[in-house]
Design a protein around this motif. Structure first.
Motif, short mmCIF file in Angstrom:
data_model
loop_
_atom_site.label_atom_id
_atom_site.label_comp_id
_atom_site.label_asym_id
_atom_site.label_seq_id
_atom_site.Cartn_x
_atom_site.Cartn_y
_atom_site.Cartn_z
N GLY A 44 -6.56 46.20 -34.14
CA GLY A 44 -6.12 47.58 -34.04
C GLY A 44 -6.84 48.44 -35.05
O GLY A 44 -7.00 48.05 -36.22
N LEU A 45 -7.28 49.63 -34.62
CA LEU A 45 -8.05 50.49 -35.52
C LEU A 45 -7.94 51.95 -35.14
O LEU A 45 -7.59 52.30 -34.00
N PHE A 54 -15.71 52.99 -35.95
CA PHE A 54 -15.84 54.30 -35.33
C PHE A 54 -16.71 54.18 -34.08
O PHE A 54 -17.29 53.13 -33.82
N ARG A 55 -16.78 55.26 -33.32
CA ARG A 55 -17.61 55.27 -32.11
C ARG A 55 -18.98 55.88 -32.40
O ARG A 55 -19.07 56.95 -33.00
N ASP A 56 -20.03 55.19 -31.95
CA ASP A 56 -21.38 55.71 -32.13
C ASP A 56 -21.71 56.71 -31.04
O ASP A 56 -20.84 57.10 -30.24
N GLU A 57 -22.95 57.15 -30.99
CA GLU A 57 -23.36 58.18 -30.03
C GLU A 57 -23.23 57.71 -28.58
O GLU A 57 -23.19 58.54 -27.66
N ASN A 58 -23.14 56.41 -28.37
CA ASN A 58 -22.97 55.87 -27.03
C ASN A 58 -21.52 55.57 -26.69
O ASN A 58 -21.22 55.03 -25.62
N CYS A 82 -11.43 45.35 -29.55
CA CYS A 82 -11.12 46.48 -30.43
C CYS A 82 -10.16 47.42 -29.71
O CYS A 82 -10.52 47.97 -28.66
N GLN A 83 -8.98 47.60 -30.26
CA GLN A 83 -7.94 48.41 -29.62
C GLN A 83 -7.63 49.65 -30.47
O GLN A 83 -6.94 49.55 -31.48
N PRO A 84 -8.15 50.83 -30.07
CA PRO A 84 -7.79 52.06 -30.80
C PRO A 84 -6.29 52.32 -30.71
O PRO A 84 -5.67 52.13 -29.66
N ILE A 85 -5.71 52.73 -31.84
CA ILE A 85 -4.27 52.99 -31.90
C ILE A 85 -4.02 54.31 -32.61
O ILE A 85 -4.91 54.85 -33.27
N GLY A 97 3.46 43.48 -31.01
CA GLY A 97 2.52 42.53 -30.43
C GLY A 97 1.40 43.13 -29.62
O GLY A 97 0.65 42.41 -28.97
N ASN A 98 1.23 44.45 -29.66
CA ASN A 98 0.13 45.08 -28.94
C ASN A 98 -1.22 44.74 -29.55
O ASN A 98 -2.25 44.77 -28.87
N ILE A 99 -1.22 44.43 -30.84
CA ILE A 99 -2.44 44.05 -31.55
C ILE A 99 -2.13 42.82 -32.41
O ILE A 99 -0.97 42.54 -32.72
#
Length: 269
Positions: A44-45, A54-58, A82-85, A97-99
Motif C-alpha cells: 500500500g502506498l 510515485f508515478r512516472d511520465e508513463n 502496488c496498491q495506491p491508497i 486486509g486490503n494490503i
C-alpha cells in the motif's frame, strides 16, 4: 425430516464458524504462508510520494521503495502488487486486509507501533519546512502567524504537534491530500510554508526546479520502516531477512544510489 436436516445444517455451519473463530484467536501467524500461497505481496502506498513511490511520465509506479520491494518479492518468489491508497485511511486499509503492508516512506511513531508490526528502520529522515525562494522566512521563529500546509494523515502533522511552542505561534494549518498539492499551493502563495519529509522535499526541488528552499531548522528526526498488520511477525521477519541480505550483498546500496545519489540506507549499519 427436512426440518431436522435444516437444523443439522445450521448446527454444522455454526460449528464451522466457531472453529474458524477459534483458529483466528489461537495466535497462529499465517501471514507469510498467505502471501506465498497467493503468490502476491500487496504494497500500500501514496503514489505521489517521490522518490519513495510515485508515478512516472508513463503512469508507472516507480521509486526507491518500489525497486526495493520488487527485489524482496523476487527473492521470496512472489509478485509485487502496488496498491495506491488514501493515505489518510492507511491504517484501515491495512487492518481490513486490503494490503499486506504500508511501504512508502512510512515514518515510525509510538502511536503507529501500538497499531502495527514494524520492520527495522531502513532510512533516516526528518520533518522540515519548505518555503518559497523569495520568502523572508529564515527560521522557525519567523513563521509566527503563518499559514502552514501539510499532508493529511502524515507524520508531518505529528511533528507540528510535537514541536514545543510551534503550534501556538503559527496562524493556521491547511490540510492537503498530497504533498505535491501542498507544494503547488505554496508556489502560488496560498500558504507560507509546507511541513514535509526532508527526502521528499529535496527530491521535489531537484526534480521540478521549483524556486523552493528548505529551512535549516528541522522539526523532528525520523526513521522510515515498513508497517505490517499487528501480529504479522512471520511476514515481517521474511521481508527483513531479505533486506538484511540485500544490504550485505550490496543490492540495497545500488538501489539507494540510483535514487538518492548515495547509499543513505541504515540496514545492518
Amino acid at each position: 425430516m427436512k426440518k431436522l436436516l435444516t437444523l443439522f445444517s445450521v448446527l454444522f455451519i455454526s460449528m464451522l464458524a466457531l472453529f474458524a473463530q477459534g483458529a483466528s484467536d489461537s495466535g497462529v501467524d499465517n501471514s507469510l504462508n498467505n502471501v506465498l500461497e497467493r503468490g502476491t505481496f500487496i504494497l500500500g502506498l501514496d503514489d505521489s510520494f517521490p522518490p519513495m513511490g510515485f508515478r512516472d511520465e508513463n503512469g508507472e509506479i516507480v521509486g526507491f521503495d518500489i525497486d526495493t520491494a520488487r527485489e524482496v518479492c523476487s527473492r521470496l518468489g512472489v509478485e509485487l502488487v502496488c496498491q495506491p491508497i488514501d493515505w489518510n485511511a492507511k491504517e484501515q486499509e491495512l487492518a481490513t486486509g486490503n494490503i499486506d503492508c504500508i511501504w512508502n516512506g512510512f515514518t515510525v511513531t509510538d502511536e503507529r507501533r501500538e497499531q502495527m508490526t514494524f520492520s527495522d528502520p531502513y532510512v533516516n529522515n526528518a520533518q522540515v519546512l519548505v518555503v518559497r525562494g523569495d520568502s523572508p522566512v529564515q527560521t522557525i521563529a519567523d513563521l509566527e502567524g503563518a499559514t502552514i500546509g501539510v499532508q493529511a494523515g502524515s507524520s508531518a502533522q505529528d511533528a507540528i504537534n510535537d514541536t514545543p511552542g510551534f503550534l501556538d505561534t503559527i496562524g493556521e494549518i491547511v490540510e492537503f491530500r498530497e504533498n505535491l498539492t501542498a507544494l503547488m499551493d505554496l508556489e502560488i502563495g496560498g500558504c507560507d510554508a509546507v511541513v514535509m519529509d526532508l527526502l521528499v522535499a529535496n527530491d521535489n526541488i531537484n526534480r521540478s526546479g521549483s524556486d523552493f528552499r528548505i529551512l535549516d531548522d528541522t522539526l523532528v528526526e525520523e526513521e522510515y520502516a515498513i508497517g505490517f498488520r499487528k501480529g504479522d511477525v512471520a511476514l515481517r521477519d521474511a521481508v527483513q531477512q531479505q533486506l538484511n541480505a540485500m544490504a550485505e550483498d550490496g543490492t540495497l546500496a545500488e538501489i539507494a544510489t540510483k535514487w538518492f545519489g548515495a547509499d543513505i540506507t541504515v540496514v545492518g549499519k
